[in-house]
Design an enzyme around this catalytic site. Structure first.
Site, PDB file in Angstrom:
ATOM      1  N   HIS A 108     -31.055  29.540  -4.095  1.00  0.00           N
ATOM      2  CA  HIS A 108     -31.927  30.710  -3.601  1.00  0.00           C
ATOM      3  C   HIS A 108     -31.217  31.794  -2.786  1.00  0.00           C
ATOM      4  CE1 HIS A 108     -35.084  27.251  -3.484  1.00  0.00           C
ATOM      5  NE2 HIS A 108     -34.815  27.646  -4.468  1.00  0.00           N
TER       6      HIS A 108
ATOM      7  N   ARG B  26     -40.057  25.777 -16.293  1.00  0.00           N
ATOM      8  CA  ARG B  26     -40.826  25.979 -15.148  1.00  0.00           C
ATOM      9  C   ARG B  26     -42.242  26.470 -15.314  1.00  0.00           C
ATOM     10  NH1 ARG B  26     -39.281  29.942 -11.277  1.00  0.00           N
ATOM     11  NH2 ARG B  26     -39.955  29.441  -9.061  1.00  0.00           N
TER      12      ARG B  26
ATOM     13  N   CYS C 190     -30.044  21.423  -8.663  1.00  0.00           N
ATOM     14  CA  CYS C 190     -28.678  21.936  -8.251  1.00  0.00           C
ATOM     15  C   CYS C 190     -28.803  23.380  -7.964  1.00  0.00           C
ATOM     16  CB  CYS C 190     -27.637  21.791  -9.290  1.00  0.00           C
ATOM     17  SG  CYS C 190     -27.891  23.002 -10.763  1.00  0.00           S
TER      18      CYS C 190
ATOM     19  N   ALA D  69     -29.898  25.900 -10.884  1.00  0.00           N
ATOM     20  CA  ALA D  69     -31.286  25.613 -11.037  1.00  0.00           C
ATOM     21  C   ALA D  69     -32.017  26.748  -9.970  1.00  0.00           C
ATOM     22  CB  ALA D  69     -31.707  24.383 -10.805  1.00  0.00           C
TER      23      ALA D  69
HETATM   24 FE1  CFM Z   1     -40.813  27.719  -3.398  1.00  0.00          FE
HETATM   25 FE2  CFM Z   1     -41.340  25.694  -3.931  1.00  0.00          FE
HETATM   26 FE3  CFM Z   1     -39.137  26.542  -4.759  1.00  0.00          FE
HETATM   27 FE4  CFM Z   1     -41.416  27.576  -5.955  1.00  0.00          FE
HETATM   28 FE5  CFM Z   1     -41.280  25.971  -8.093  1.00  0.00          FE
HETATM   29 FE6  CFM Z   1     -41.257  24.068  -6.176  1.00  0.00          FE
HETATM   30 FE7  CFM Z   1     -38.553  25.108  -6.848  1.00  0.00          FE
HETATM   31 MO1  CFM Z   1     -40.194  23.575  -8.431  1.00  0.00          MO
HETATM   32  S1  CFM Z   1     -42.767  27.145  -4.112  1.00  0.00           S
HETATM   33  S2  CFM Z   1     -39.564  28.634  -5.218  1.00  0.00           S
HETATM   34  S3  CFM Z   1     -42.177  27.700  -7.962  1.00  0.00           S
HETATM   35  S4  CFM Z   1     -39.619  26.103  -2.817  1.00  0.00           S
HETATM   36  S5  CFM Z   1     -42.328  24.121  -7.877  1.00  0.00           S
HETATM   37  S6  CFM Z   1     -42.460  23.661  -4.191  1.00  0.00           S
HETATM   38  S7  CFM Z   1     -39.242  22.995  -6.572  1.00  0.00           S
HETATM   39  S8  CFM Z   1     -39.258  25.687  -8.670  1.00  0.00           S
HETATM   40  S9  CFM Z   1     -37.310  25.838  -5.885  1.00  0.00           S
HETATM   41  C1  HCA Z   2     -35.828  22.781 -10.353  1.00  0.00           C
HETATM   42  C2  HCA Z   2     -37.121  23.422 -11.198  1.00  0.00           C
HETATM   43  C3  HCA Z   2     -38.288  22.526 -10.862  1.00  0.00           C
HETATM   44  C4  HCA Z   2     -38.072  21.254 -11.390  1.00  0.00           C
HETATM   45  C5  HCA Z   2     -39.348  20.447 -11.494  1.00  0.00           C
HETATM   46  C6  HCA Z   2     -39.337  18.902 -11.567  1.00  0.00           C
HETATM   47  C7  HCA Z   2     -39.434  23.264 -11.361  1.00  0.00           C
HETATM   48  O1  HCA Z   2     -35.645  22.606  -9.246  1.00  0.00           O
HETATM   49  O2  HCA Z   2     -34.875  23.397 -11.026  1.00  0.00           O
HETATM   50  O3  HCA Z   2     -38.509  18.204 -11.149  1.00  0.00           O
HETATM   51  O4  HCA Z   2     -40.499  18.516 -12.282  1.00  0.00           O
HETATM   52  O5  HCA Z   2     -40.271  23.648 -10.450  1.00  0.00           O
HETATM   53  O6  HCA Z   2     -39.603  23.474 -12.436  1.00  0.00           O
HETATM   54  O7  HCA Z   2     -38.494  22.434  -9.388  1.00  0.00           O
END
Ligand code: CFM
Ligand code: HCA
Length: 538
Positions: free
Chosen positions: A192, A94, A60, A63
């Site tokens: 983001h 995370r 969401c 998150a």
């Molecule tokens: Fe960039 Fe990612 Fe993301 Fe990420 Fe992550 Fe991710 Fe995420 Mo989970 S590099 S910031 S550190 S898009 S692993 S592939 S999904 S938290 S929003």
């Molecule tokens: C997020 C965080 C997440 C979840 C990872 C997962 C992460 O999207 O809220 O589904 O295992 O990297 O911790 O992407």
């Protein structure tokens, strides 16, 4: 690709076969082939609402804002305004690591929430929020407090920005709020964007104290998962590159305040921090380039790209020396695993950048990616080449004006010829050119956006990968199918996987995972006629 038994159209048909016609028609647009060998980049449907009823892996907006972009900064106290669940379930999951620093101001291990209950929903939660900010301040005396709205806050209309403005005045520290209610947008991607805007508005460039250093850069979109940023910091230091701030792994608010002193912004995860990169370019004139420190070759290439930007022979020589020093250990580790990993296959369905970046690491040990996709990336992350000039920043007021969020179908076209691009650039449209996921995958490979639980199950049956990379929601179902799952979000308990040391860790980890015999012994309970499926009701 010898491991792919069917062509793309057949595969697609089998994937979508059981879906209602309308759903299949929508999902069809989210599935395209790769275009590595020069094929026209197909247009993919991305960043659209998940069809209700479908089991997505997305997260969401809260998150994306609190958990992802702003969470990893150790000396900002993050306060969740909402019922306790949102704070609790985003607490340390995370694996973003941090060095507590000399001052020891590290609030990452804490989980702060206003713990809204029924009373607050009915009568409003502003009073409680004010008290919570005061309590957090009294306990920690932090440099900054950031507030994050969860769904009910937007629904009942608490004015969190008025509260934080007032508290900033009262406490004399930076207090700011994020209207990142979970339901906004179609995924964490909206979060983001909100975090980028707020950190730009309230923090970046607010400290003009000069920063010493020769080649000054910021690293954007690196979160120190499993210690990745520590490894990248080590490499920069060895090269003599001064890292002012990492957004936002192993970071501090002071680094953000002074980040505008950098000569160059380097962007690792484009999806989550591109807005800050663009705003800093517009307001402070700091250009940004795309880099990637996942994969030893990609790391070397990125270091060379940074050195090339500075056009300084001294830095170029130093970078070459570091690469020459680091590579032998990497090559030796690859040579050790290659006989066992070559020819194995992978699938990656992760977030908004890792499904792309990690393919380099697999390639280095002879493994091919059969299928990949993002959960919430936008078309530019898939198709590459990206029109800038979507954000206008008023230099005096810090007002941020969004010119257009959705790509303009005419201007935004990855298939434009170089001449057409030149003509547009002459008109003032600024392009950043970089590869998207599609242009780096084979034409026999499947690219699927926002893959759902059903398609995941089906694609594993159809293409039988040796390893699947995804997150916690997928992990155990896929392992029950006899396929190892490596979490590419939190790395399970592993990492770092960035840089040279990370590549070596990765090679060994993948070798272990794809070669252990245990997976062939697993029988999924739903195929096992186990007692839980056979319960007789009398
Ligand atoms: Fe960039 Fe990612 Fe993301 Fe990420 Fe992550 Fe991710 Fe995420 Mo989970 S590099 S910031 S550190 S898009 S692993 S592939 S999904 S938290 S929003
Ligand atoms: C997020 C965080 C997440 C979840 C990872 C997962 C992460 O999207 O809220 O589904 O295992 O990297 O911790 O992407």
């Amino acid at each position: 690709m010898s491991t792919t038994p069917k062509n793309l159209e057949e595969l697609k048909k089998e994937l979508l076969d059981k879906m209602p016609t309308k759903v299949a028609r929508k999902r069809d647009k989210a599935i395209v082939p790769g275009a590595e060998s020069g094929e026209t980049i197909p247009v993919i449907q991305a960043n659209v609402r998940t069809i209700p009823g479908i089991l997505t892996q997305r997260g969401c907006t809260y998150a994306g804002c609190k958990g992802v972009v702003l969470g990893p900064t150790r000396d900002i106290v993050n306060l969740t305004h909402g019922p306790i669940g949102c704070g609790y379930y985003s607490w340390l999951t995370r694996r973003n690591q941090t060095d507590a620093g000399e001052d020891g101001d590290n609030y990452i291990p804490y989980c702060l929430s206003t713990d809204m209950t029924e009373n607050d929903i009915v009568f409003g939660g502003e009073k409680k929020l004010r008290a919570a900010i005061k309590e957090a301040y009294d306990n920690f005396k932090p440099k900054s407090i950031s507030v994050f709205a969860t769904c009910p806050v937007g629904l009942i209309g608490d004015d969190i920005h008025a509260v934080t403005r007032q508290m900033q005045e009262e406490l004399g520290i930076t207090v700011f709020a994020n209207s990142c209610e979970g339901y906004k947008g179609v995924s964490q991607s909206a979060g983001h964007h909100i975090a980028n805007n707020q950190i730009f508005r309230h923090v970046i460039g607010t400290d003009d104290t000069p920063v010493e250093g020769k080649y000054k850069i910021n690293l954007l979109g690196e979160y120190n998962i499993g210690g990745d940023a520590f490894e990248i910091e080590r490499i920069f230091e060895k090269c003599g590159i001064t890292l002012l701030a990492t957004f936002s792994g192993n970071s501090t608010i002071t680094q953000f305040r002074q980040a505008h002193h950098a000569d160059l912004n380097t962007v690792m995860c484009h999806r989550s921090l591109n807005y800050v990169a663009e705003m800093m370019e517009t307001k402070f004139g700091i250009p940004w380039i795309k880099i990637n420190f996942i994969g030893a070759e990609a790391t070397a290439k990125s270091l060379r790209r940074i050195a090339a930007y500075f056009e300084d022979p001294e830095l170029m020589a130093r970078v070459e020396q570091v690469i020459a020093e680091e590579m032998p250990a990497v090559k030796a580790a690859a040579a050790e695993v290659l006989p066992r990993t070559t020819g194995k296959t992978a699938m990656l369905f992760v977030g908004g950048s890792r499904a792309h970046h990690y393919q380099d690491l697999f390639r280095e040990i002879g493994m091919e990616t059969l299928a990949a996709g993002y959960e919430f990336a936008h078309r530019d992350d898939y198709e590459g080449r990206h029109v800038l000039s979507t954000i206008k920043v008023d230099a005096d007021s810090r007002n941020i004006e969004e010119l257009e969020i959705e790509p303009d179908p005419v201007r935004y076209n990855p298939r434009k010829t170089p001449e057409q691009i030149k003509a547009l650039e002459d008109q003032g449209v600024r392009f950043k050119v970089y590869e998207g996921l599609i242009g780096e995958m084979k034409k026999e490979a499947l690219i699927i956006d926002d893959i759902n639980q059903y398609e995941t199950h089906k694609i594993i049956e159809l293409m039988k990968p040796d390893i699947f990379c995804a997150g916690i929601k997928e992990k155990y179902i896929i392992q029950k199918m006899g396929v190892p799952l490596k979490q590419l979000h939190n790395y399970d308990m592993g990492g770092p996987y960035a840089g040279f040391v990370g590549a070596v860790n990765w090679y060994h980890e993948i070798d272990r995972l794809v070669n252990t015999k245990v997976w062939s012994l697993i029988k999924a309970p739903w195929n096992d006629n186990g007692p839980e499926l056979e319960a007789a009701y009398v």
